[in-house]
Design a protein around this motif. Sequence first.
Motif, mmCIF file in Angstrom:
data_model
loop_
_atom_site.group_PDB
_atom_site.id
_atom_site.type_symbol
_atom_site.label_atom_id
_atom_site.label_comp_id
_atom_site.label_asym_id
_atom_site.label_seq_id
_atom_site.Cartn_x
_atom_site.Cartn_y
_atom_site.Cartn_z
ATOM 1 N N MET A 169 0.803 -1.218 0.000
ATOM 2 C CA MET A 169 0.000 0.000 0.000
ATOM 3 C C MET A 169 0.837 1.270 0.000
ATOM 4 O O MET A 169 0.331 2.347 -0.247
ATOM 5 N N PRO A 190 2.174 8.726 -6.338
ATOM 6 C CA PRO A 190 1.097 7.765 -6.177
ATOM 7 C C PRO A 190 0.100 8.135 -5.083
ATOM 8 O O PRO A 190 -1.019 7.684 -5.096
ATOM 9 N N SER A 233 -2.399 10.458 -2.723
ATOM 10 C CA SER A 233 -3.304 11.588 -2.899
ATOM 11 C C SER A 233 -2.749 12.790 -2.142
ATOM 12 O O SER A 233 -1.878 12.648 -1.299
ATOM 13 N N ALA A 287 -9.429 4.424 8.497
ATOM 14 C CA ALA A 287 -8.889 3.075 8.691
ATOM 15 C C ALA A 287 -8.454 2.874 10.127
ATOM 16 O O ALA A 287 -8.729 1.841 10.754
ATOM 17 N N ALA A 307 -7.337 -3.015 8.246
ATOM 18 C CA ALA A 307 -7.126 -1.568 8.330
ATOM 19 C C ALA A 307 -6.130 -1.113 7.274
ATOM 20 O O ALA A 307 -6.334 -0.079 6.619
ATOM 21 N N VAL A 308 -5.054 -1.909 7.083
ATOM 22 C CA VAL A 308 -4.068 -1.547 6.064
ATOM 23 C C VAL A 308 -4.714 -1.517 4.681
ATOM 24 O O VAL A 308 -4.545 -0.578 3.903
ATOM 25 N N LEU A 343 -7.862 -1.130 3.968
ATOM 26 C CA LEU A 343 -8.832 -0.040 3.881
ATOM 27 C C LEU A 343 -8.114 1.287 3.662
ATOM 28 O O LEU A 343 -8.510 2.083 2.801
ATOM 29 N N ALA A 344 -7.050 1.491 4.433
ATOM 30 C CA ALA A 344 -6.302 2.741 4.281
ATOM 31 C C ALA A 344 -5.789 2.872 2.857
ATOM 32 O O ALA A 344 -5.885 3.947 2.240
ATOM 33 N N GLY A 345 -5.268 1.753 2.320
ATOM 34 C CA GLY A 345 -4.769 1.795 0.951
ATOM 35 C C GLY A 345 -5.871 2.095 -0.031
ATOM 36 O O GLY A 345 -5.728 2.941 -0.922
ATOM 37 N N LEU A 385 -8.540 3.656 0.393
ATOM 38 C CA LEU A 385 -9.068 5.017 0.497
ATOM 39 C C LEU A 385 -8.071 6.058 0.028
ATOM 40 O O LEU A 385 -8.464 7.128 -0.435
ATOM 41 N N THR A 386 -6.761 5.768 0.163
ATOM 42 C CA THR A 386 -5.812 6.840 -0.118
ATOM 43 C C THR A 386 -5.128 6.715 -1.467
ATOM 44 O O THR A 386 -4.699 7.732 -2.014
ATOM 45 N N ARG A 387 -4.974 5.511 -2.008
ATOM 46 C CA ARG A 387 -4.224 5.407 -3.253
ATOM 47 C C ARG A 387 -5.058 5.922 -4.410
ATOM 48 O O ARG A 387 -6.287 5.813 -4.405
ATOM 49 N N ARG A 388 -4.369 6.472 -5.407
ATOM 50 C CA ARG A 388 -5.083 7.055 -6.539
ATOM 51 C C ARG A 388 -5.214 6.086 -7.699
ATOM 52 O O ARG A 388 -6.078 6.250 -8.552
ATOM 53 N N ASN A 389 -4.350 5.106 -7.740
ATOM 54 C CA ASN A 389 -4.385 4.188 -8.878
ATOM 55 C C ASN A 389 -5.470 3.138 -8.672
ATOM 56 O O ASN A 389 -5.578 2.541 -7.601
ATOM 57 N N LEU A 432 -4.405 -0.268 -7.452
ATOM 58 C CA LEU A 432 -4.041 -0.363 -6.042
ATOM 59 C C LEU A 432 -5.270 -0.350 -5.154
ATOM 60 O O LEU A 432 -5.262 -0.955 -4.073
ATOM 61 N N VAL A 487 -6.212 -3.778 -5.090
ATOM 62 C CA VAL A 487 -5.298 -4.514 -4.219
ATOM 63 C C VAL A 487 -5.725 -4.362 -2.760
ATOM 64 O O VAL A 487 -5.751 -5.332 -1.990
ATOM 65 N N GLY A 488 -6.098 -3.128 -2.392
ATOM 66 C CA GLY A 488 -6.558 -2.895 -1.027
ATOM 67 C C GLY A 488 -7.785 -3.729 -0.703
ATOM 68 O O GLY A 488 -7.893 -4.318 0.386
ATOM 69 N N ARG A 539 -8.464 9.945 -9.725
ATOM 70 C CA ARG A 539 -8.822 11.370 -9.636
ATOM 71 C C ARG A 539 -9.007 11.961 -11.010
ATOM 72 O O ARG A 539 -9.935 12.739 -11.256
#
Lengths: 390, 167, 103
Positions: free
Chosen positions: B20, B83, B85, B97, C16-17, C19-21, C23-27, C30, C33-34, C96
Amino acid sequence: MQPSDQVFVLLKHWLVGRSPAVMQPGVSILLTIVPILLIFPVLFAVTTVLERKGLGRIQNRYGPNRVGPYGILQPLADGLKSLTKEDIVPSSADRTVHFLAPLVLLAVAFLPYAVLPMGRNMVAVNLDSGVLFFFAIGAISELSVFMAGWSSRNKYSLLGAMRAVAQMISYEVPLLLSSIAVIMAAGSLSTVEIVEKQSGFSGIFPHWYVLTPWGFAGFILFMIAATAETNRSPFDLPEGESEIIAGYYIEYSGFKFALFFLGEYLGMFAISGLGITLFLGGWSAPLPFLTWVPSWIWFFGKLLGLIIGFIWVRGTLPRLRMDQLMNFAWKFMLPMALVVVVSAGAWRFLPQGVTRWLVSMVFIAAAYVLLARGVETRNKIAKRTYRFAE
Amino acid sequence: MSAPFIILAAVTLVGACAAMLLRGLVHCALALAVAFAGIGALYLNLGAQFLGLAQLLVYVGAIAVLIVFVVLLTRGGDSDSPPLSPAPRQFTGILVAGAIFAILAWAIFHSFAIHTPGMPAPQATIRQLGAALMESYALPLEVIGLMLTAALIGAVIVAMKEKQGTQ
Amino acid sequence: MTPLSGCLLVASMLFAVGLAGALTRRNAILVLVGIELMLNAANLNFVAFWRYGPHAGPVTGMVFVLFSIGVAAAEAAVGLALILAVYRHTKTTDLRQLIRRRQ
């Protein structure tokens, strides 16, 4: 049971018994692993000589004949050469991945031997789901091939890796399906149990699965898929010396290259060993009056036989084209393997006798005729047209 | 809590975090494979042999490779765009999270049901598993088969190039 | 800490990892993958309860995980195919940019 049959097992027990009690589990594990780590690299060395000599003969030349008598010490020279060569890493390469790829490949290449029964009572781990373990480990090797190809940052190596991965995924399906036929017939996923199921005789014929109609077809499919899985000729597009130089390990030199080479051959031995276990009765003797020969001799004899088969095929058949390779996998091998599974099911549930031979054979023959014809008619002879990649 | 379990859990979590956090998409995919393999090893550690091997076969052998393929097909392998945001959204995501993890952890530590003393490990042979799949779970198995076929055909159709007159 | 709560804790961290990924990754890849990681966390819970919980049957938990793995495989295949199709139209997998383009 003769002592010669169990000589290695007894030797191990004796050695473990002699060591102090606290160290016994450790010694036991060591004595299981170290022979595997020794025997198969030695077999690799023998095979390289055999292969180069054999290919030489097929191609009307001598093959290596300078080092030692008849050139049999050639692997030593090769090993020394690869050890002393400079280890070059391309400046644009992804260093970590580039370094890890051969290690992962080698680790993965050794693991499958854990479940191969190499003789009576000679298996490192008798897993409940040994065959599944074999394939699960094999799946990881795809990733290591990709790691090697991608991390080199070289067009040819990336192409080679993508070819290899696509090919391995495609041929894993018929490989698995033809093994499923055996698993169905044996009613077990354990390699030891599968071999034991095949070790009886009726008349002079052993109960090997290759001697049944579905088993014969399954064995041929298995070996074709195994050739493709191990990237050997005629399925050596991922390496394709004349097209993409050496495929995914083009940027590896010195000892890392030797590791790749070793990993490839170890993969070939392992998958041949699985083929022997599944179809050729593992360590069991081919004829009832030959059971006095130690079981491990049979296993390694069969393994050598299959290796010679691989070398012969390599010397005989030309390389396939990529589209031929994919068509063959998905349009011939896959349906054929499915039919083999159905045929094995019929064999399992029909009463013993002529009927089940006939039914099983009819399934295979009909499918073969229909599918082979389908493959043929598509190859109409016409002016060749080229379609370029976008 | 045995030492192997802790090591495997650490490997899995590090792999997941790397998947991640890393910049390169291919690195993410490889880290993901490590995480998947770690989970498979955790299953083996918990005594679910068949599941652990199936996890390796399906996740490492198929899904990770599929992801790698898609990364390369979408030219993500050498993208240099940042990568992550911009800060606010990233912050919210991590906050959400973290909050969910906190709730889950609170629930785990305050539940009385799971603090019962350890049960003996269930003895499940492959034969039993097969029998269960073929007898009591036959219908779900068929449904899964149907769904996988539908997904296969659907994925091929979605990903197939649209025919554009001149080909 | 009992073994069961240890397992559950690891699973919730994994969740949690993931979910965080997601929510935050733009690709888009990914994000998928989360989601896969979150699914795996749920599977780990199944296995943990199968191993340490009161037994409903000797194999119930394993069967659930097997089905879950099947569903995850289908989900990944379709999801990645969708990402490919979107990429072919828009030449990007950046979520985005995709959203901005739609507006």
